[in-house]
Design a protein around this motif. Sequence first.
Motif, PDB file in Angstrom:
ATOM      1  N   VAL A   8       0.838  -1.198   0.000  1.00  0.00           N
ATOM      2  CA  VAL A   8       0.000   0.000   0.000  1.00  0.00           C
ATOM      3  C   VAL A   8       0.874   1.250   0.000  1.00  0.00           C
ATOM      4  O   VAL A   8       0.641   2.190  -0.770  1.00  0.00           O
ATOM      5  N   ALA A   9       1.884   1.269   0.863  1.00  0.00           N
ATOM      6  CA  ALA A   9       2.776   2.427   0.928  1.00  0.00           C
ATOM      7  C   ALA A   9       3.516   2.619  -0.398  1.00  0.00           C
ATOM      8  O   ALA A   9       3.741   3.756  -0.839  1.00  0.00           O
ATOM      9  N   HIS A  10       3.874   1.535  -1.050  1.00  0.00           N
ATOM     10  CA  HIS A  10       4.571   1.612  -2.336  1.00  0.00           C
ATOM     11  C   HIS A  10       3.693   2.249  -3.402  1.00  0.00           C
ATOM     12  O   HIS A  10       4.142   3.129  -4.150  1.00  0.00           O
ATOM     13  N   ILE A  11       2.428   1.846  -3.471  1.00  0.00           N
ATOM     14  CA  ILE A  11       1.529   2.387  -4.482  1.00  0.00           C
ATOM     15  C   ILE A  11       1.109   3.809  -4.155  1.00  0.00           C
ATOM     16  O   ILE A  11       0.836   4.613  -5.062  1.00  0.00           O
ATOM     17  N   ASP A  12       1.084   4.166  -2.899  1.00  0.00           N
ATOM     18  CA  ASP A  12       0.675   5.510  -2.497  1.00  0.00           C
ATOM     19  C   ASP A  12       1.853   6.476  -2.576  1.00  0.00           C
ATOM     20  O   ASP A  12       2.198   7.158  -1.606  1.00  0.00           O
ATOM     21  N   GLN A  13       2.486   6.522  -3.739  1.00  0.00           N
ATOM     22  CA  GLN A  13       3.599   7.435  -3.997  1.00  0.00           C
ATOM     23  C   GLN A  13       3.336   8.222  -5.273  1.00  0.00           C
ATOM     24  O   GLN A  13       2.736   7.698  -6.219  1.00  0.00           O
ATOM     25  N   GLN A  40      -5.250  -1.270  -4.088  1.00  0.00           N
ATOM     26  CA  GLN A  40      -5.813  -0.037  -4.654  1.00  0.00           C
ATOM     27  C   GLN A  40      -6.835   0.586  -3.714  1.00  0.00           C
ATOM     28  O   GLN A  40      -6.811   1.797  -3.452  1.00  0.00           O
ATOM     29  N   LEU A  41      -7.747  -0.231  -3.197  1.00  0.00           N
ATOM     30  CA  LEU A  41      -8.797   0.281  -2.325  1.00  0.00           C
ATOM     31  C   LEU A  41      -8.204   0.824  -1.017  1.00  0.00           C
ATOM     32  O   LEU A  41      -8.659   1.854  -0.491  1.00  0.00           O
ATOM     33  N   ALA A  42      -7.172   0.154  -0.511  1.00  0.00           N
ATOM     34  CA  ALA A  42      -6.530   0.627   0.722  1.00  0.00           C
ATOM     35  C   ALA A  42      -5.850   1.979   0.502  1.00  0.00           C
ATOM     36  O   ALA A  42      -5.873   2.848   1.386  1.00  0.00           O
ATOM     37  N   VAL A  43      -5.252   2.167  -0.678  1.00  0.00           N
ATOM     38  CA  VAL A  43      -4.647   3.464  -0.996  1.00  0.00           C
ATOM     39  C   VAL A  43      -5.715   4.546  -1.031  1.00  0.00           C
ATOM     40  O   VAL A  43      -5.531   5.650  -0.500  1.00  0.00           O
ATOM     41  N   LYS A  44      -6.860   4.242  -1.665  1.00  0.00           N
ATOM     42  CA  LYS A  44      -7.928   5.232  -1.725  1.00  0.00           C
ATOM     43  C   LYS A  44      -8.455   5.563  -0.328  1.00  0.00           C
ATOM     44  O   LYS A  44      -8.812   6.709  -0.041  1.00  0.00           O
ATOM     45  N   SER A 150       2.984  -4.775 -15.303  1.00  0.00           N
ATOM     46  CA  SER A 150       2.190  -5.981 -15.047  1.00  0.00           C
ATOM     47  C   SER A 150       0.735  -5.587 -14.847  1.00  0.00           C
ATOM     48  O   SER A 150       0.425  -4.445 -14.490  1.00  0.00           O
ATOM     49  N   TRP A 151      -0.174  -6.536 -15.038  1.00  0.00           N
ATOM     50  CA  TRP A 151      -1.588  -6.241 -14.792  1.00  0.00           C
ATOM     51  C   TRP A 151      -1.855  -5.944 -13.324  1.00  0.00           C
ATOM     52  O   TRP A 151      -2.636  -5.029 -13.018  1.00  0.00           O
ATOM     53  N   PRO A 152      -1.225  -6.651 -12.369  1.00  0.00           N
ATOM     54  CA  PRO A 152      -1.446  -6.259 -10.964  1.00  0.00           C
ATOM     55  C   PRO A 152      -1.049  -4.805 -10.685  1.00  0.00           C
ATOM     56  O   PRO A 152      -1.724  -4.118  -9.915  1.00  0.00           O
ATOM     57  N   HIS A 153       0.017  -4.323 -11.320  1.00  0.00           N
ATOM     58  CA  HIS A 153       0.410  -2.937 -11.098  1.00  0.00           C
ATOM     59  C   HIS A 153      -0.640  -1.986 -11.654  1.00  0.00           C
ATOM     60  O   HIS A 153      -1.031  -1.015 -10.984  1.00  0.00           O
ATOM     61  N   LEU A 154      -1.128  -2.262 -12.858  1.00  0.00           N
ATOM     62  CA  LEU A 154      -2.144  -1.393 -13.449  1.00  0.00           C
ATOM     63  C   LEU A 154      -3.433  -1.406 -12.641  1.00  0.00           C
ATOM     64  O   LEU A 154      -4.128  -0.384 -12.544  1.00  0.00           O
ATOM     65  N   ILE A 155      -3.768  -2.539 -12.051  1.00  0.00           N
ATOM     66  CA  ILE A 155      -4.938  -2.602 -11.166  1.00  0.00           C
ATOM     67  C   ILE A 155      -4.698  -1.748  -9.922  1.00  0.00           C
ATOM     68  O   ILE A 155      -5.544  -0.947  -9.516  1.00  0.00           O
ATOM     69  N   ALA A 156      -3.538  -1.898  -9.322  1.00  0.00           N
ATOM     70  CA  ALA A 156      -3.246  -1.205  -8.064  1.00  0.00           C
ATOM     71  C   ALA A 156      -3.225   0.313  -8.223  1.00  0.00           C
ATOM     72  O   ALA A 156      -3.582   1.044  -7.291  1.00  0.00           O
ATOM     73  N   ALA A 160      -5.313   6.535  -9.930  1.00  0.00           N
ATOM     74  CA  ALA A 160      -4.427   7.043  -8.873  1.00  0.00           C
ATOM     75  C   ALA A 160      -4.216   8.542  -8.975  1.00  0.00           C
ATOM     76  O   ALA A 160      -4.255   9.261  -7.979  1.00  0.00           O
ATOM     77  N   ALA A 161      -3.983   9.045 -10.196  1.00  0.00           N
ATOM     78  CA  ALA A 161      -3.679  10.468 -10.349  1.00  0.00           C
ATOM     79  C   ALA A 161      -3.781  10.852 -11.811  1.00  0.00           C
ATOM     80  O   ALA A 161      -3.607  10.022 -12.707  1.00  0.00           O
ATOM     81  N   GLY A 162      -4.079  12.126 -12.051  1.00  0.00           N
ATOM     82  CA  GLY A 162      -3.982  12.670 -13.394  1.00  0.00           C
ATOM     83  C   GLY A 162      -5.201  12.526 -14.281  1.00  0.00           C
ATOM     84  O   GLY A 162      -5.333  13.249 -15.256  1.00  0.00           O
ATOM     85  N   GLY A 163      -6.089  11.605 -13.983  1.00  0.00           N
ATOM     86  CA  GLY A 163      -7.276  11.414 -14.789  1.00  0.00           C
ATOM     87  C   GLY A 163      -8.475  12.126 -14.196  1.00  0.00           C
ATOM     88  O   GLY A 163      -8.444  12.597 -13.047  1.00  0.00           O
ATOM     89  N   TYR A 164      -9.536  12.208 -14.992  1.00  0.00           N
ATOM     90  CA  TYR A 164     -10.765  12.875 -14.546  1.00  0.00           C
ATOM     91  C   TYR A 164     -11.980  12.086 -15.016  1.00  0.00           C
ATOM     92  O   TYR A 164     -11.943  11.424 -16.059  1.00  0.00           O
ATOM     93  N   VAL A 165     -13.062  12.203 -14.260  1.00  0.00           N
ATOM     94  CA  VAL A 165     -14.365  11.696 -14.662  1.00  0.00           C
ATOM     95  C   VAL A 165     -15.304  12.895 -14.720  1.00  0.00           C
ATOM     96  O   VAL A 165     -15.443  13.618 -13.731  1.00  0.00           O
TER      97      VAL A 165
END
Length: 262
Positions: A8-13, A40-44, A150-156, A160-165
């Motif tokens: 979680v800490a790794h992805i939250d960078q 991913q959910l834990a980072v959010k 990797s697909w796990p990285h793209l899922i995680a 995360a940042a930079g996109g919009y809805v």
Amino acid sequence: MTTFDDLVAHIDQAGIDADPLRDISKLKSDITHDEALAVQLAVKRRRVAAGDRIIGHQASFTSSGIRKLFPDAPRPMIGTLLASIACTDGDEIKLDCDAAFIESEMALLLGRDLEGPNLTPTDVLAAMDGVLPAIEVAPLRPGVLEGHYSWPHLIAVQKAAGGYVVLGSRVTSVHRIDPRLEACLVGIDGEARAAAAGFEAMGSPLKVISAMAAGLHRIGEKLHAGQILLTGSLAPPQRITPDNNFAHLEFATLGTVCVRLR
């Protein structure tokens, strides 16, 4: 030994979604797609603790058009949406990248909780309060098209940042349309680029939501009442650059939504 908290800490960078050298699989080579979703959910949730808010989820890689680009992608890939990336019809956004994709989506409003691995389209329909048009502006990070992650990285790192809805302003009853047949037209700078119908989303946007509920169920989560659920790009994603000025999405029944670019 790498722990879940380490992941979680790794992805939250900052910049983690744009650096293949920091792929999550380098920390845990056997990480599964479900574990990556839990990360991913834990980072959010970390970001919620810092003042943000979870508003829903989005599915990716659901249509035939996007799957031509990524034929081995998870279907669907689930992303968790934060209030900080949500915009309204006509808003102006700033791209933080050289290129991005405009994705044409249906956004369904959830009236009650949905949980479980085997929800039917009828179950999903009964839980819906309405539907509205939506645009996702998805940044194109270096190395994604080349398969450097990797697909796990793209899922995680999903959403995360930079996109919009960007959400439309008019809500339509789900009972007024057939989500499979609802058609849309995508335009960039006033030029029609692509068209599609709801069928492109795994045969029906309702099936996408059922699959999202099943994916979250596997990690002990569910879809919550009040959430906004995006079911994936219907038309093939349209590439844009900082030279483009606006994108426009028009549905047959749901109406329109527009985003200005700078």
